[in-house]
Design a protein around this motif. Structure first.
Motif, mmCIF file in Angstrom:
data_model
loop_
_atom_site.group_PDB
_atom_site.id
_atom_site.type_symbol
_atom_site.label_atom_id
_atom_site.label_comp_id
_atom_site.label_asym_id
_atom_site.label_seq_id
_atom_site.Cartn_x
_atom_site.Cartn_y
_atom_site.Cartn_z
ATOM 1 N N CYS A 107 0.816 -1.212 0.000
ATOM 2 C CA CYS A 107 0.000 0.000 0.000
ATOM 3 C C CYS A 107 0.852 1.267 0.000
ATOM 4 O O CYS A 107 0.434 2.306 -0.508
ATOM 5 C CB CYS A 107 -0.923 0.014 1.215
ATOM 6 N N ASN A 108 2.069 1.187 0.588
ATOM 7 C CA ASN A 108 2.937 2.347 0.684
ATOM 8 C C ASN A 108 4.041 2.364 -0.369
ATOM 9 O O ASN A 108 4.918 3.216 -0.326
ATOM 10 C CB ASN A 108 3.583 2.402 2.077
ATOM 11 N N ALA A 109 3.994 1.411 -1.293
ATOM 12 C CA ALA A 109 5.038 1.355 -2.316
ATOM 13 C C ALA A 109 4.878 2.514 -3.298
ATOM 14 O O ALA A 109 3.768 2.941 -3.591
ATOM 15 C CB ALA A 109 4.964 0.029 -3.067
ATOM 16 N N PRO A 110 6.001 3.044 -3.816
ATOM 17 C CA PRO A 110 5.897 4.118 -4.811
ATOM 18 C C PRO A 110 5.288 3.596 -6.104
ATOM 19 O O PRO A 110 5.443 2.430 -6.461
ATOM 20 C CB PRO A 110 7.362 4.536 -5.032
ATOM 21 N N VAL A 111 4.573 4.445 -6.812
ATOM 22 C CA VAL A 111 3.981 4.066 -8.088
ATOM 23 C C VAL A 111 5.085 3.992 -9.137
ATOM 24 O O VAL A 111 5.774 4.968 -9.398
ATOM 25 C CB VAL A 111 2.909 5.089 -8.513
ATOM 26 N N GLU A 112 5.284 2.821 -9.719
ATOM 27 C CA GLU A 112 6.367 2.638 -10.675
ATOM 28 C C GLU A 112 6.078 3.325 -11.999
ATOM 29 O O GLU A 112 6.973 3.798 -12.684
ATOM 30 C CB GLU A 112 6.601 1.139 -10.901
ATOM 31 N N ASP A 113 4.836 3.352 -12.371
ATOM 32 C CA ASP A 113 4.456 3.925 -13.652
ATOM 33 C C ASP A 113 3.463 5.049 -13.394
ATOM 34 O O ASP A 113 2.301 4.808 -13.113
ATOM 35 C CB ASP A 113 3.817 2.841 -14.540
ATOM 36 N N PRO A 114 3.914 6.315 -13.466
ATOM 37 C CA PRO A 114 3.019 7.425 -13.115
ATOM 38 C C PRO A 114 1.821 7.561 -14.032
ATOM 39 O O PRO A 114 0.847 8.215 -13.682
ATOM 40 C CB PRO A 114 3.933 8.650 -13.227
ATOM 41 N N GLU A 115 1.861 6.941 -15.204
ATOM 42 C CA GLU A 115 0.728 7.028 -16.111
ATOM 43 C C GLU A 115 -0.362 6.026 -15.761
ATOM 44 O O GLU A 115 -1.469 6.090 -16.277
ATOM 45 C CB GLU A 115 1.183 6.812 -17.554
ATOM 46 N N HIS A 116 -0.032 5.051 -14.912
ATOM 47 C CA HIS A 116 -1.007 4.029 -14.539
ATOM 48 C C HIS A 116 -1.703 4.468 -13.257
ATOM 49 O O HIS A 116 -1.087 4.584 -12.204
ATOM 50 C CB HIS A 116 -0.321 2.689 -14.322
ATOM 51 N N ARG A 117 -2.959 4.730 -13.319
ATOM 52 C CA ARG A 117 -3.721 5.237 -12.186
ATOM 53 C C ARG A 117 -4.078 4.079 -11.255
ATOM 54 O O ARG A 117 -4.947 3.260 -11.540
ATOM 55 C CB ARG A 117 -5.004 5.909 -12.700
ATOM 56 N N VAL A 118 -3.349 3.978 -10.158
ATOM 57 C CA VAL A 118 -3.583 2.902 -9.191
ATOM 58 C C VAL A 118 -4.511 3.404 -8.097
ATOM 59 O O VAL A 118 -4.261 4.431 -7.482
ATOM 60 C CB VAL A 118 -2.250 2.426 -8.572
ATOM 61 N N ARG A 119 -5.589 2.697 -7.854
ATOM 62 C CA ARG A 119 -6.507 3.041 -6.784
ATOM 63 C C ARG A 119 -6.305 2.067 -5.625
ATOM 64 O O ARG A 119 -5.826 0.965 -5.818
ATOM 65 C CB ARG A 119 -7.945 2.975 -7.285
ATOM 66 N N THR A 120 -6.642 2.518 -4.454
ATOM 67 C CA THR A 120 -6.492 1.661 -3.286
ATOM 68 C C THR A 120 -7.267 0.369 -3.492
ATOM 69 O O THR A 120 -8.463 0.382 -3.773
ATOM 70 C CB THR A 120 -7.008 2.372 -2.021
ATOM 71 N N LEU A 121 -6.564 -0.748 -3.361
ATOM 72 C CA LEU A 121 -7.161 -2.046 -3.649
ATOM 73 C C LEU A 121 -7.567 -2.719 -2.351
ATOM 74 O O LEU A 121 -6.729 -3.024 -1.499
ATOM 75 C CB LEU A 121 -6.143 -2.913 -4.399
#
Length: 230
Positions: free
Chosen positions: A57-71
């Motif tokens: 949950c606290n990992a940095p987003v590797e791909d800023p273009e990929h919109r990751v929502r809280t899972l």
């Protein structure tokens, strides 16, 4: 009935986890899988050791273009030992009867608030290539049986386009592989609260893509359940 009795005589049912004769998944295997302790897991994504500090949950987003929502996710067991053998038997060795004990295992891990709020059960669909290879959409009977066990309706909500096999891919590759591939069925509006079923969570890229598609189409909450976590 006669045909089934004859087949059972010639090829007796064996447990997918230990090969003991009698049941498709024996009681001993069901008891002794490497189940995830919900009290030690992340209360959001279900990471098995993420109660205090969840690296996922606290990992940095590797791909800023990929919109990751809280899972929001819960998984029943680790993808090891008897669970891994049983899932392989179900998906790749034609033991389709496993959807029934699998659904019972999943039903035990549904948090009561999720069940109270859920409007329907749906699943991450298999790709066309996987269905051709296996002869069936392995997630659908599992989700349908779970819906029946929980007293909820089952609704097919998602469709998958052309996608490479996810096995062997890293998180960034999986995210790129699934981006824009999972979509809500045409002319379909998801209900507000959805229980989303898949067999194995590896990086979470597939579940994130499915969650994003459902929320973009109108769902407010999407909670995910998987048999196993790699």
């Amino acid at each position: 009935m006669l045909k089934e009795a004859l087949l059972e005589t010639l090829w007796p049912t064996r447990c997918a986890g230990c090969e003991r004769a009698g049941k498709v998944l024996c009681d001993d295997c069901i008891r002794n899988m490497e189940y995830i302790d919900a009290y030690a897991a992340c209360p959001i994504c279900g990471d098995p050791a993420g109660l205090r500090v969840c690296t996922r949950c606290n990992a940095p987003v590797e791909d800023p273009e990929h919109r990751v929502r809280t899972l929001e996710c819960r998984s029943a067991a680790m993808f090891t030992g008897r669970m891994a053998k049983a899932i392989h038997a179900y998906k790749d060795a034609g033991e389709t009867r496993l959807y029934k004990p699998f659904a019972l295992i999943l039903a035990r891990i549904v948090p009561p608030p999720w069940l109270d709020e859920a409007d329907c059960v749906t699943c991450v669909p298999a790709s066309k290539a996987a269905i051709r290879k296996r002869g069936f959409n392995h997630t659908e009977p599992l989700a349908q049986q779970l819906a029946s066990n929980l007293g909820l309706p089952y609704r097919p909500l998602l469709v998958v386009g052309n996608v490479k096999d996810q096995r062997g891919l890293g998180r960034r590759q999986r995210s790129a592989n699934m981006r824009h591939v999972l979509k809500v069925l045409p002319d379909t509006k998801p209900p507000q609260n959805v229980l989303l079923i898949d067999d194995v969570m590896t990086t979470g890229a597939t579940l994130e893509a499915a969650t994003t598609a459902l929320k973009d189409a109108g769902a407010q909450t999407v909670r995910c359940l998987t048999l196993a976590r790699a």
